[in-house]
Motif scaffolding. Structure first.
Motif, short mmCIF file in Angstrom:
data_model
loop_
_atom_site.label_atom_id
_atom_site.label_comp_id
_atom_site.label_asym_id
_atom_site.label_seq_id
_atom_site.Cartn_x
_atom_site.Cartn_y
_atom_site.Cartn_z
N THR A 236 -34.82 1.31 -0.15
CA THR A 236 -34.55 0.66 -1.42
C THR A 236 -34.88 -0.83 -1.33
OG1 THR A 236 -32.87 0.21 -3.10
CG2 THR A 236 -32.09 0.38 -0.86
N ASN A 237 -35.64 -1.32 -2.28
CA ASN A 237 -35.99 -2.74 -2.36
C ASN A 237 -36.53 -3.31 -1.05
OD1 ASN A 237 -35.16 -2.84 -5.06
ND2 ASN A 237 -33.04 -3.23 -4.45
N GLY A 238 -37.34 -2.54 -0.35
CA GLY A 238 -37.95 -3.02 0.88
C GLY A 238 -37.06 -2.95 2.12
N TYR A 239 -35.94 -2.26 2.02
CA TYR A 239 -35.02 -2.11 3.14
C TYR A 239 -34.68 -0.65 3.38
CZ TYR A 239 -34.11 -7.11 3.02
OH TYR A 239 -34.25 -8.46 3.07
N ILE A 240 -34.44 -0.30 4.62
CA ILE A 240 -33.86 1.00 4.96
C ILE A 240 -32.36 0.74 5.07
CG2 ILE A 240 -33.71 2.86 6.65
CD1 ILE A 240 -36.61 2.11 7.45
N GLN A 241 -31.57 1.51 4.35
CA GLN A 241 -30.15 1.23 4.26
C GLN A 241 -29.34 2.50 4.50
OE1 GLN A 241 -29.29 -1.27 0.95
NE2 GLN A 241 -27.20 -0.57 0.76
N TRP A 242 -28.21 2.37 5.21
CA TRP A 242 -27.32 3.49 5.45
C TRP A 242 -25.91 2.99 5.68
CZ3 TRP A 242 -30.76 1.57 8.97
CH2 TRP A 242 -30.26 1.14 10.19
N VAL A 243 -24.97 3.90 5.64
CA VAL A 243 -23.58 3.57 5.90
C VAL A 243 -23.24 4.02 7.31
CG1 VAL A 243 -21.18 3.97 5.24
CG2 VAL A 243 -22.94 3.76 3.48
N SER A 244 -22.76 3.08 8.09
CA SER A 244 -22.39 3.38 9.46
C SER A 244 -20.96 3.89 9.49
CB SER A 244 -22.48 2.11 10.32
OG SER A 244 -21.81 2.31 11.54
N GLY A 245 -20.76 5.01 10.16
CA GLY A 245 -19.41 5.56 10.30
C GLY A 245 -18.73 5.07 11.55
N GLN A 246 -19.40 4.19 12.31
CA GLN A 246 -18.84 3.72 13.58
C GLN A 246 -17.68 2.78 13.31
OE1 GLN A 246 -21.40 1.31 16.04
NE2 GLN A 246 -20.60 2.28 17.85
N ARG A 247 -16.52 3.17 13.83
CA ARG A 247 -15.33 2.35 13.67
C ARG A 247 -14.59 2.32 14.98
NH1 ARG A 247 -12.90 4.66 8.07
NH2 ARG A 247 -11.62 5.77 9.53
N GLY A 248 -13.71 1.37 15.12
CA GLY A 248 -12.95 1.25 16.35
C GLY A 248 -11.70 2.09 16.32
N THR A 249 -11.02 2.18 17.45
CA THR A 249 -9.74 2.87 17.52
C THR A 249 -8.76 1.99 18.26
OG1 THR A 249 -10.34 3.97 19.57
CG2 THR A 249 -10.76 5.18 17.54
N LYS A 250 -7.48 2.22 18.02
CA LYS A 250 -6.44 1.52 18.75
C LYS A 250 -5.26 2.46 18.91
CE LYS A 250 -4.05 -0.63 14.86
NZ LYS A 250 -3.53 -1.87 14.29
N VAL A 251 -4.47 2.22 19.93
CA VAL A 251 -3.27 3.02 20.15
C VAL A 251 -2.14 2.39 19.35
CG1 VAL A 251 -1.59 3.82 21.84
CG2 VAL A 251 -4.02 3.76 22.43
N VAL A 252 -1.50 3.19 18.54
CA VAL A 252 -0.45 2.71 17.66
C VAL A 252 0.85 3.39 18.05
CG1 VAL A 252 0.32 2.57 15.26
CG2 VAL A 252 -2.11 2.43 15.81
N LYS A 253 1.92 2.62 18.19
CA LYS A 253 3.23 3.20 18.48
C LYS A 253 3.96 3.39 17.16
CE LYS A 253 5.22 2.18 22.30
NZ LYS A 253 5.92 1.53 23.41
N THR A 254 4.64 4.50 17.03
CA THR A 254 5.39 4.77 15.80
C THR A 254 6.69 3.95 15.81
OG1 THR A 254 6.38 6.70 16.84
CG2 THR A 254 4.42 7.07 15.52
#
Length: 85
Positions: A43-61
Motif C-alpha cells: 500500500t502506498n509504496g510500502y509493504i505493511q503487516w501487523v506484528s504479533g510479537q509481544r513480550g511476556t512477564k511473570v505476574v503474581k496474583t
C-alpha cells in the motif's frame, strides 16, 4: 520476505527478483519481526503487516495467592518497509 535466526538474533530478509530469477534488490532489517501468516499488503509504496510479537512477564496474583502465571504484555505493532519493485 523471511526471517533468519542466528543464535538469539533474528533479522528480516527482503529480496526482489526479476522474471528470470535474478536478484535485483535485497535488504536486511534488524529488530523487525515478521510472521508470514500476518498477510502483508502492498500500500502506498510500502509493504505493511501487523506484528504479533509481544513480550511476556511473570505476574503474581493477589497477596493471598502464591500462584504465578505468565501474562502477555505489550500490543501488536504495525510494521512497514519501503517496497522496491
Amino acid at each position: 520476505l523471511w526471517n533468519e535466526t542466528k543464535g538469539k538474533k533474528t533479522v528480516l530478509k527482503y529480496q526482489v527478483v526479476d522474471s528470470n530469477g535474478k536478484v535485483v534488490y535485497k535488504k536486511t532489517y534488524k529488530n523487525t519481526p515478521f510472521d508470514p501468516g500476518s498477510q502483508p499488503i502492498l500500500t502506498n509504496g510500502y509493504i505493511q503487516w501487523v506484528s504479533g510479537q509481544r513480550g511476556t512477564k511473570v505476574v503474581k496474583t493477589f497477596w493471598y495467592s502464591y500462584t504465578t502465571y505468565t501474562d502477555t504484555v505489550g500490543k501488536p505493532k504495525t510494521v512497514r518497509i519501503p517496497a522496491k519493485y
